[in-house]
Design a protein around this motif. Structure first.
Motif, PDB file in Angstrom:
ATOM      1  N   VAL A 165       0.872  -1.177   0.000  1.00 23.77           N
ATOM      2  CA  VAL A 165       0.000   0.000   0.000  1.00 23.77           C
ATOM      3  C   VAL A 165       0.910   1.228   0.000  1.00 23.77           C
ATOM      4  O   VAL A 165       1.792   1.357   0.859  1.00 23.77           O
ATOM      5  CB  VAL A 165      -0.924   0.032   1.233  1.00 23.77           C
ATOM      6  N   ILE A 166       0.702   2.125  -0.971  1.00 23.13           N
ATOM      7  CA  ILE A 166       1.517   3.335  -1.072  1.00 23.13           C
ATOM      8  C   ILE A 166       0.618   4.547  -0.862  1.00 23.13           C
ATOM      9  O   ILE A 166      -0.339   4.767  -1.609  1.00 23.13           O
ATOM     10  CB  ILE A 166       2.199   3.432  -2.446  1.00 23.13           C
ATOM     11  N   ILE A 218      -1.397  -1.060  -4.185  1.00 21.99           N
ATOM     12  CA  ILE A 218      -2.590  -0.261  -3.894  1.00 21.99           C
ATOM     13  C   ILE A 218      -2.137   1.176  -3.641  1.00 21.99           C
ATOM     14  O   ILE A 218      -1.272   1.413  -2.798  1.00 21.99           O
ATOM     15  CB  ILE A 218      -3.338  -0.779  -2.648  1.00 21.99           C
ATOM     16  N   ILE A 219      -2.710   2.132  -4.367  1.00 20.81           N
ATOM     17  CA  ILE A 219      -2.383   3.544  -4.175  1.00 20.81           C
ATOM     18  C   ILE A 219      -3.527   4.219  -3.431  1.00 20.81           C
ATOM     19  O   ILE A 219      -4.696   4.106  -3.836  1.00 20.81           O
ATOM     20  CB  ILE A 219      -2.165   4.268  -5.525  1.00 20.81           C
ATOM     21  N   VAL A 220      -3.219   4.917  -2.353  1.00 20.07           N
ATOM     22  CA  VAL A 220      -4.251   5.611  -1.587  1.00 20.07           C
ATOM     23  C   VAL A 220      -3.853   7.072  -1.368  1.00 20.07           C
ATOM     24  O   VAL A 220      -2.739   7.373  -0.939  1.00 20.07           O
ATOM     25  CB  VAL A 220      -4.510   4.914  -0.226  1.00 20.07           C
ATOM     26  N   ALA A 221      -4.765   7.977  -1.715  1.00 21.08           N
ATOM     27  CA  ALA A 221      -4.548   9.395  -1.440  1.00 21.08           C
ATOM     28  C   ALA A 221      -4.779   9.643   0.049  1.00 21.08           C
ATOM     29  O   ALA A 221      -5.702   9.074   0.642  1.00 21.08           O
ATOM     30  CB  ALA A 221      -5.498  10.253  -2.280  1.00 21.08           C
ATOM     31  N   GLU A 222      -3.966  10.501   0.639  1.00 23.36           N
ATOM     32  CA  GLU A 222      -4.033  10.724   2.085  1.00 23.36           C
ATOM     33  C   GLU A 222      -5.396  11.233   2.547  1.00 23.36           C
ATOM     34  O   GLU A 222      -5.765  11.072   3.711  1.00 23.36           O
ATOM     35  CB  GLU A 222      -2.942  11.711   2.505  1.00 23.36           C
ATOM     36  N   GLY A 223      -6.170  11.845   1.644  1.00 24.00           N
ATOM     37  CA  GLY A 223      -7.478  12.356   2.013  1.00 24.00           C
ATOM     38  C   GLY A 223      -8.523  11.276   2.187  1.00 24.00           C
ATOM     39  O   GLY A 223      -9.611  11.534   2.722  1.00 24.00           O
ATOM     40  N   VAL A 224      -8.220  10.049   1.742  1.00 21.70           N
ATOM     41  CA  VAL A 224      -9.161   8.932   1.884  1.00 21.70           C
ATOM     42  C   VAL A 224      -8.971   8.254   3.230  1.00 21.70           C
ATOM     43  O   VAL A 224      -9.917   8.051   3.997  1.00 21.70           O
ATOM     44  CB  VAL A 224      -8.965   7.905   0.747  1.00 21.70           C
ATOM     45  N   ALA A 225      -7.739   7.882   3.502  1.00 21.14           N
ATOM     46  CA  ALA A 225      -7.378   7.204   4.759  1.00 21.14           C
ATOM     47  C   ALA A 225      -5.874   7.091   4.792  1.00 21.14           C
ATOM     48  O   ALA A 225      -5.196   7.307   3.785  1.00 21.14           O
ATOM     49  CB  ALA A 225      -8.019   5.825   4.834  1.00 21.14           C
ATOM     50  N   THR A 226      -5.326   6.771   5.935  1.00 24.15           N
ATOM     51  CA  THR A 226      -3.889   6.541   5.995  1.00 24.15           C
ATOM     52  C   THR A 226      -3.563   5.213   5.319  1.00 24.15           C
ATOM     53  O   THR A 226      -4.381   4.286   5.296  1.00 24.15           O
ATOM     54  CB  THR A 226      -3.392   6.492   7.448  1.00 24.15           C
ATOM     55  N   GLY A 227      -2.359   5.126   4.799  1.00 26.75           N
ATOM     56  CA  GLY A 227      -1.926   3.872   4.202  1.00 26.75           C
ATOM     57  C   GLY A 227      -1.925   2.750   5.219  1.00 26.75           C
ATOM     58  O   GLY A 227      -2.252   1.593   4.894  1.00 26.75           O
ATOM     59  N   ASN A 228      -1.573   3.077   6.461  1.00 26.99           N
ATOM     60  CA  ASN A 228      -1.543   2.064   7.512  1.00 26.99           C
ATOM     61  C   ASN A 228      -2.929   1.492   7.782  1.00 26.99           C
ATOM     62  O   ASN A 228      -3.081   0.288   8.037  1.00 26.99           O
ATOM     63  CB  ASN A 228      -0.954   2.650   8.805  1.00 26.99           C
ATOM     64  N   LYS A 229      -3.949   2.344   7.727  1.00 29.81           N
ATOM     65  CA  LYS A 229      -5.314   1.880   7.949  1.00 29.81           C
ATOM     66  C   LYS A 229      -5.746   0.918   6.842  1.00 29.81           C
ATOM     67  O   LYS A 229      -6.332  -0.147   7.113  1.00 29.81           O
ATOM     68  CB  LYS A 229      -6.259   3.077   8.019  1.00 29.81           C
ATOM     69  N   ILE A 230      -5.470   1.292   5.593  1.00 25.25           N
ATOM     70  CA  ILE A 230      -5.834   0.429   4.459  1.00 25.25           C
ATOM     71  C   ILE A 230      -5.055  -0.880   4.523  1.00 25.25           C
ATOM     72  O   ILE A 230      -5.608  -1.965   4.293  1.00 25.25           O
ATOM     73  CB  ILE A 230      -5.571   1.150   3.124  1.00 25.25           C
ATOM     74  N   GLY A 231      -3.776  -0.792   4.866  1.00 23.97           N
ATOM     75  CA  GLY A 231      -2.963  -1.998   4.980  1.00 23.97           C
ATOM     76  C   GLY A 231      -3.488  -2.937   6.056  1.00 23.97           C
ATOM     77  O   GLY A 231      -3.503  -4.162   5.879  1.00 23.97           O
ATOM     78  N   GLU A 232      -3.941  -2.358   7.173  1.00 23.98           N
ATOM     79  CA  GLU A 232      -4.484  -3.164   8.272  1.00 23.98           C
ATOM     80  C   GLU A 232      -5.747  -3.913   7.841  1.00 23.98           C
ATOM     81  O   GLU A 232      -5.930  -5.090   8.156  1.00 23.98           O
ATOM     82  CB  GLU A 232      -4.795  -2.242   9.451  1.00 23.98           C
ATOM     83  N   ILE A 233      -6.617  -3.215   7.095  1.00 21.05           N
ATOM     84  CA  ILE A 233      -7.849  -3.846   6.619  1.00 21.05           C
ATOM     85  C   ILE A 233      -7.531  -5.001   5.673  1.00 21.05           C
ATOM     86  O   ILE A 233      -8.124  -6.086   5.760  1.00 21.05           O
ATOM     87  CB  ILE A 233      -8.743  -2.809   5.905  1.00 21.05           C
ATOM     88  N   ILE A 234      -6.567  -4.777   4.773  1.00 18.22           N
ATOM     89  CA  ILE A 234      -6.195  -5.829   3.814  1.00 18.22           C
ATOM     90  C   ILE A 234      -5.626  -7.046   4.534  1.00 18.22           C
ATOM     91  O   ILE A 234      -5.988  -8.196   4.230  1.00 18.22           O
ATOM     92  CB  ILE A 234      -5.179  -5.277   2.777  1.00 18.22           C
ATOM     93  N   ARG A 235      -4.762  -6.810   5.508  1.00 17.24           N
ATOM     94  CA  ARG A 235      -4.175  -7.927   6.264  1.00 17.24           C
ATOM     95  C   ARG A 235      -5.259  -8.726   6.993  1.00 17.24           C
ATOM     96  O   ARG A 235      -5.260  -9.962   6.987  1.00 17.24           O
ATOM     97  CB  ARG A 235      -3.140  -7.406   7.262  1.00 17.24           C
ATOM     98  N   GLU A 236      -6.187  -8.005   7.621  1.00 14.77           N
ATOM     99  CA  GLU A 236      -7.230  -8.671   8.403  1.00 14.77           C
ATOM    100  C   GLU A 236      -8.167  -9.500   7.531  1.00 14.77           C
ATOM    101  O   GLU A 236      -8.613 -10.583   7.913  1.00 14.77           O
ATOM    102  CB  GLU A 236      -8.037  -7.636   9.185  1.00 14.77           C
ATOM    103  N   ARG A 237      -8.479  -8.993   6.338  1.00 17.96           N
ATOM    104  CA  ARG A 237      -9.494  -9.649   5.508  1.00 17.96           C
ATOM    105  C   ARG A 237      -8.931 -10.655   4.501  1.00 17.96           C
ATOM    106  O   ARG A 237      -9.683 -11.457   3.947  1.00 17.96           O
ATOM    107  CB  ARG A 237     -10.320  -8.579   4.780  1.00 17.96           C
ATOM    108  N   THR A 238      -7.619 -10.593   4.249  1.00 18.05           N
ATOM    109  CA  THR A 238      -7.034 -11.535   3.274  1.00 18.05           C
ATOM    110  C   THR A 238      -5.966 -12.430   3.878  1.00 18.05           C
ATOM    111  O   THR A 238      -5.692 -13.506   3.351  1.00 18.05           O
ATOM    112  CB  THR A 238      -6.402 -10.770   2.094  1.00 18.05           C
ATOM    113  N   GLY A 239      -5.325 -11.961   4.927  1.00 12.67           N
ATOM    114  CA  GLY A 239      -4.196 -12.703   5.480  1.00 12.67           C
ATOM    115  C   GLY A 239      -2.928 -12.519   4.677  1.00 12.67           C
ATOM    116  O   GLY A 239      -1.891 -13.128   4.982  1.00 12.67           O
ATOM    117  N   PHE A 240      -2.967 -11.646   3.661  1.00 14.66           N
ATOM    118  CA  PHE A 240      -1.788 -11.422   2.821  1.00 14.66           C
ATOM    119  C   PHE A 240      -0.726 -10.639   3.600  1.00 14.66           C
ATOM    120  O   PHE A 240      -1.047  -9.762   4.406  1.00 14.66           O
ATOM    121  CB  PHE A 240      -2.146 -10.629   1.570  1.00 14.66           C
ATOM    122  N   GLU A 241       0.522 -10.949   3.323  1.00 12.59           N
ATOM    123  CA  GLU A 241       1.618 -10.163   3.886  1.00 12.59           C
ATOM    124  C   GLU A 241       1.596  -8.797   3.200  1.00 12.59           C
ATOM    125  O   GLU A 241       1.766  -8.694   1.984  1.00 12.59           O
ATOM    126  CB  GLU A 241       2.954 -10.869   3.647  1.00 12.59           C
TER     127      GLU A 241
END
Length: 319
Positions: A165-166, A218-241
């Motif tokens: 996530v960038i 995954i590209i995320v603009a800072e106005g949507v959410a922090t990259g860390n937040k999006i990364g956390e959701i992806i890890r929780e829902r997919t188990g992907f590193e």
């Protein structure tokens, strides 16, 4: 019109120096005296003025940032601050002003114009979020900076078979995220102009895994959410590193691209031409590759529109 001044205000953007250089050299070419105002509107109020010559703007076209420095000034938003600034301009014999910056800077320029002082704006912001102009100074360079980072991160993502996530700049405008995501082949792009659909993002990641895909960007603009937040959701829902990279202010600096150097040069020279022609309260805009004058009031009042057709294109190509 015998003496003009130029200042940079708000966030810096690669190509501002090219615009400053063009203002100075076009001004001198037209037999004008040119003054630089340091530290934006703060310097305008405090009288931080310096003479600019042909030599003083030599060897700056390739440099990022702004040689005049920049700052945000709350005091200039007040009527007293504006009157103080106007008084300083008149004390120094200034006949016209060029303001390089974004919408906040243009609001200040508009106030001066309404007070009767000849003022022209040049759009300089990496976000490309000014209405009525196709491009702003600094946007192209910022996108290329992000692209370079994406390319490098993709090498690591491929080697380690990870999801990355960038997070890129863009609180209210997703232009940097959209353009860099499309050019960088990102699997998903999150921008403020559209609602983030995490279900779709997760579905795409899982479908990619089923067809043998080993990595994703995954590209995320800072106005949507922090990259860390999006990364956390992806890890929780997919188990992907999943790894997160926040590019931050690296997007603001660096050597301006050829496009931004040319754009800054064209806009700077045109701003001087507008002042000499008696135009005031306008912004230099590029529309269909032509330099045109747009009322500052229109530029600051109209919302910037992002080309959603590019978003739809990126979405269809990232299946």
């Amino acid at each position: 019109m015998k003496k003009i001044a130029v200042l940079t205000s708000g966030g810096d953007a690669p190509g501002m120096n090219a615009a400053i250089r063009a203002v100075v050299r076009r001004g001198i070419f037209k037999q004008l005296e040119v003054v630089g105002i340091k530290h934006g509107y703060q310097g305008l109020m405090e009288g931080d003025y310096i003479p600019l010559s042909l030599g003083s703007v030599g060897d700056i076209i390739h440099r990022g940032g702004t040689i005049l420095q920049t700052a945000r000034c709350e005091a200039f938003k007040t009527e007293d601050g504006q009157k103080q600034g106007l008084s300083r301009l008149k004390e120094n014999g200034i006949d016209g002003l060029v303001v390089i910056g974004g919408d906040g800077s243009f609001n200040g320029a508009l106030k001066l114009a309404k007070m009767g002082f000849p003022t022209v704006g040049i759009p300089g912001t990496i976000d490309n979020d000014i209405a009525c102009t196709d491009y702003t100074i600094g946007f192209d360079t910022a996108v290329n900076t992000v692209i370079e980072a994406i390319d490098k991160i993709r090498d690591t993502a491929t080697s380690h078979e990870r999801t990355y996530v960038i997070e890129v700049m863009g609180r209210q405008a997703g232009n940097i995220a959209l353009w860099s995501g499309l050019a960088g082949g990102a699997e998903s792009i999150l921008i403020p102009e559209t609602e983030a659909d995490m279900d779709d993002i997760i579905s795409r990641l899982l479908q990619g895994q089923k067809r043998g895909k080993k990595h994703s960007i995954i590209i995320v603009a800072e106005g949507v959410a922090t990259g860390n937040k999006i990364g956390e959701i992806i890890r929780e829902r997919t188990g992907f590193e999943t790894r997160v990279t926040v590019l931050g202010h690296i997007q603001r600096g660096g050597t301006p691209s050829a496009f931004d150097r040319v754009l800054g040069s064209r806009m700077g020279a045109t701003a001087v031409d507008f002042l000499v022609e008696g135009k005031t309260g306008v912004m230099v805009a590029v529309q269909n590759n032509q330099m045109v004058a747009v009322p500052l009031e229109e530029a600051v009042s109209r919302p910037h529109s992002l080309p959603l057709s590019l978003y739809e294109l990126a979405h269809s190509l990232s299946i």
